[in-house]
Design a protein around this motif. Sequence first.
Motif, PDB file in Angstrom:
ATOM      1  N   MET A  46      42.169  91.488  46.407  1.00 48.24           N
ATOM      2  CA  MET A  46      42.146  91.310  44.954  1.00 48.24           C
ATOM      3  C   MET A  46      42.120  89.823  44.585  1.00 48.24           C
ATOM      4  O   MET A  46      41.424  89.417  43.656  1.00 48.24           O
ATOM      5  CB  MET A  46      43.361  91.995  44.338  1.00 48.24           C
ATOM      6  N   ARG A  47      42.848  89.021  45.340  1.00 51.86           N
ATOM      7  CA  ARG A  47      42.841  87.581  45.072  1.00 51.86           C
ATOM      8  C   ARG A  47      41.455  86.993  45.329  1.00 51.86           C
ATOM      9  O   ARG A  47      40.977  86.132  44.587  1.00 51.86           O
ATOM     10  CB  ARG A  47      43.895  86.877  45.920  1.00 51.86           C
ATOM     11  N   ALA A  48      40.797  87.480  46.389  1.00 59.21           N
ATOM     12  CA  ALA A  48      39.451  86.988  46.707  1.00 59.21           C
ATOM     13  C   ALA A  48      38.469  87.313  45.588  1.00 59.21           C
ATOM     14  O   ALA A  48      37.616  86.485  45.239  1.00 59.21           O
ATOM     15  CB  ALA A  48      38.981  87.606  48.023  1.00 59.21           C
ATOM     16  N   VAL A  49      38.586  88.503  45.017  1.00 59.35           N
ATOM     17  CA  VAL A  49      37.702  88.861  43.908  1.00 59.35           C
ATOM     18  C   VAL A  49      37.965  87.969  42.702  1.00 59.35           C
ATOM     19  O   VAL A  49      37.026  87.454  42.068  1.00 59.35           O
ATOM     20  CB  VAL A  49      37.890  90.352  43.541  1.00 59.35           C
ATOM     21  N   ARG A  50      39.230  87.775  42.373  1.00 57.02           N
ATOM     22  CA  ARG A  50      39.552  86.926  41.225  1.00 57.02           C
ATOM     23  C   ARG A  50      39.010  85.515  41.402  1.00 57.02           C
ATOM     24  O   ARG A  50      38.450  84.918  40.473  1.00 57.02           O
ATOM     25  CB  ARG A  50      41.076  86.879  41.015  1.00 57.02           C
ATOM     26  N   GLU A  51      39.153  84.970  42.612  1.00 56.47           N
ATOM     27  CA  GLU A  51      38.664  83.613  42.868  1.00 56.47           C
ATOM     28  C   GLU A  51      37.145  83.547  42.774  1.00 56.47           C
ATOM     29  O   GLU A  51      36.575  82.562  42.272  1.00 56.47           O
ATOM     30  CB  GLU A  51      39.140  83.149  44.245  1.00 56.47           C
ATOM     31  N   SER A  52      36.472  84.594  43.229  1.00 60.51           N
ATOM     32  CA  SER A  52      35.006  84.587  43.190  1.00 60.51           C
ATOM     33  C   SER A  52      34.474  84.672  41.762  1.00 60.51           C
ATOM     34  O   SER A  52      33.357  84.216  41.479  1.00 60.51           O
ATOM     35  CB  SER A  52      34.444  85.740  44.021  1.00 60.51           C
ATOM     36  N   THR A 254      30.895  90.356  47.119  1.00 59.97           N
ATOM     37  CA  THR A 254      30.822  90.997  48.435  1.00 59.97           C
ATOM     38  C   THR A 254      31.182  90.013  49.546  1.00 59.97           C
ATOM     39  O   THR A 254      31.957  90.330  50.458  1.00 59.97           O
ATOM     40  CB  THR A 254      29.416  91.551  48.679  1.00 59.97           C
ATOM     41  N   GLU A 255      30.630  88.813  49.469  1.00 63.56           N
ATOM     42  CA  GLU A 255      30.924  87.812  50.492  1.00 63.56           C
ATOM     43  C   GLU A 255      32.401  87.445  50.479  1.00 63.56           C
ATOM     44  O   GLU A 255      33.025  87.318  51.537  1.00 63.56           O
ATOM     45  CB  GLU A 255      30.064  86.571  50.275  1.00 63.56           C
ATOM     46  N   ALA A 256      32.988  87.296  49.299  1.00 54.43           N
ATOM     47  CA  ALA A 256      34.406  86.946  49.206  1.00 54.43           C
ATOM     48  C   ALA A 256      35.287  88.048  49.786  1.00 54.43           C
ATOM     49  O   ALA A 256      36.261  87.775  50.505  1.00 54.43           O
ATOM     50  CB  ALA A 256      34.776  86.678  47.752  1.00 54.43           C
ATOM     51  N   LEU A 257      34.953  89.298  49.497  1.00 54.01           N
ATOM     52  CA  LEU A 257      35.720  90.419  50.045  1.00 54.01           C
ATOM     53  C   LEU A 257      35.646  90.449  51.568  1.00 54.01           C
ATOM     54  O   LEU A 257      36.650  90.648  52.259  1.00 54.01           O
ATOM     55  CB  LEU A 257      35.190  91.734  49.470  1.00 54.01           C
ATOM     56  N   ALA A 258      34.438  90.292  52.084  1.00 54.01           N
ATOM     57  CA  ALA A 258      34.267  90.332  53.539  1.00 54.01           C
ATOM     58  C   ALA A 258      35.007  89.189  54.224  1.00 54.01           C
ATOM     59  O   ALA A 258      35.639  89.380  55.271  1.00 54.01           O
ATOM     60  CB  ALA A 258      32.787  90.287  53.885  1.00 54.01           C
ATOM     61  N   MET A 259      34.946  87.992  53.650  1.00 57.86           N
ATOM     62  CA  MET A 259      35.663  86.847  54.211  1.00 57.86           C
ATOM     63  C   MET A 259      37.158  87.125  54.260  1.00 57.86           C
ATOM     64  O   MET A 259      37.845  86.851  55.263  1.00 57.86           O
ATOM     65  CB  MET A 259      35.388  85.606  53.369  1.00 57.86           C
ATOM     66  N   ALA A 260      37.701  87.684  53.172  1.00 63.87           N
ATOM     67  CA  ALA A 260      39.135  87.972  53.121  1.00 63.87           C
ATOM     68  C   ALA A 260      39.521  89.037  54.149  1.00 63.87           C
ATOM     69  O   ALA A 260      40.558  88.930  54.812  1.00 63.87           O
ATOM     70  CB  ALA A 260      39.518  88.430  51.719  1.00 63.87           C
ATOM     71  N   ALA A 261      38.684  90.066  54.282  1.00 65.20           N
ATOM     72  CA  ALA A 261      38.979  91.120  55.253  1.00 65.20           C
ATOM     73  C   ALA A 261      38.975  90.583  56.680  1.00 65.20           C
ATOM     74  O   ALA A 261      39.820  90.949  57.501  1.00 65.20           O
ATOM     75  CB  ALA A 261      37.960  92.251  55.111  1.00 65.20           C
ATOM     76  N   LEU A 262      38.042  89.714  56.995  1.00 61.46           N
ATOM     77  CA  LEU A 262      37.963  89.154  58.342  1.00 61.46           C
ATOM     78  C   LEU A 262      39.176  88.290  58.669  1.00 61.46           C
ATOM     79  O   LEU A 262      39.576  88.186  59.829  1.00 61.46           O
ATOM     80  CB  LEU A 262      36.675  88.347  58.496  1.00 61.46           C
ATOM     81  N   GLU A 263      39.770  87.672  57.651  1.00 62.97           N
ATOM     82  CA  GLU A 263      40.986  86.893  57.881  1.00 62.97           C
ATOM     83  C   GLU A 263      42.142  87.767  58.360  1.00 62.97           C
ATOM     84  O   GLU A 263      43.081  87.270  58.979  1.00 62.97           O
ATOM     85  CB  GLU A 263      41.399  86.179  56.592  1.00 62.97           C
ATOM     86  N   MET A 264      42.047  89.078  58.061  1.00 61.42           N
ATOM     87  CA  MET A 264      43.116  90.011  58.425  1.00 61.42           C
ATOM     88  C   MET A 264      42.654  91.041  59.447  1.00 61.42           C
ATOM     89  O   MET A 264      43.153  92.166  59.501  1.00 61.42           O
ATOM     90  CB  MET A 264      43.633  90.695  57.158  1.00 61.42           C
TER      91      MET A 264
END
Length: 370
Positions: A46-52, A254-264
């Motif tokens: 959710m934070r990644a979406v807000r930032e994007s 989409t890119e922001a979500l994927a980046m965040a998921a890969l961090e975890m």
Amino acid sequence: MATIPRLRDDLRGLAPYAVGKDMAPVRLNNNENPHGPADGMTNRLMRAVRESLATINRYPGGSPERLAAALAEYVAPWCRSENIWPGNGSNEALLYLLLAFGGPQQKAMLFAPTYAMHEQLCRITATPVAVVARDDDFALRAEAAAAAMEEHEPTLVFLCSPNNPTGTPLPPDVIATVLRYEPSLLIIDEAYFEYSQLPSAVSLVRDHPNVVVARTMSKAFAFAGARVGYAVGHAQVCAELQKISPPYRMSTITEALAMAALEMADLIPAQVAMALSERERVRTELESLGYRVADSDANFLLFGTVPDDHAEYEYYRDRGVLIRNVGPRGWLRTAIGEPAENDSFLACAAERRRTSRSVRFMQEGPACTV
């Protein structure tokens, strides 16, 4: 008066890929991760979406380079961003591979039953395709692969590891056998590789520039709705794909979500382990009921055999459980869901078995509990 444009002659009669439209409380028809993002991921996503959203008025980069770098780190220590082509699901990666390296002058080959989109994409891109039958147990063995390569002499080969819809593992010696015939392109579809007990084929990319591995984040990452996939290949192959890719092909979100998921990504194995444990429980129960169950290295099971797979599908659907009749004839596929969902499926399977013994597969008898 203007007329409707004429479809290409070679596409006339082509049916769309069958996406299930039926709805039910228990959905085990699409091999989805039933759990959603792993615990601890939701807030970060959710934070990644807000930032994007801060730059949503701007076009994304010409190519998702940051995502490519993050995916490369996930794939292997040797992998670099130039070895990654990210796309909107692995199907898009497969499509662009065929647009770039397929076509009427090539010849593809696949081993059926397998993922239906492989043949569909060949037809869409006017790539001739030879379909070779697997053994009765759905396995693919090195000697059979060698015979098919000699008979058909394909320039492009599809292999699924593990295979869909059967779940069958792909032995490494099959890949080695195909490579000995030096096809111009070998595509290894690893949509379910996180569930597999066999090593990934990505290491082959370093020494074999004709090997491309297609992957998705739809399954283990629980990202089916986000549409993120990627190809792993030689840097020059990915550069060629970039030439024919439209600009801004992936959204900023989409890119922001994927980046965040890969961090975890370290949270994923726990969910995979749960799925594999449930898979074996469901397998044991199905076999105890007298069903045949194909060997599976994925998050689903192919089971049979039944006289009428469509009637069988409807029996489950009418009782609130969606499975999939994707072929082969007499077999059905169920994804591994949450334990309660699997219990509902198994209750239907048990009731169906009892009913079928007395009414010969007529759709009668009490409904199972969902």
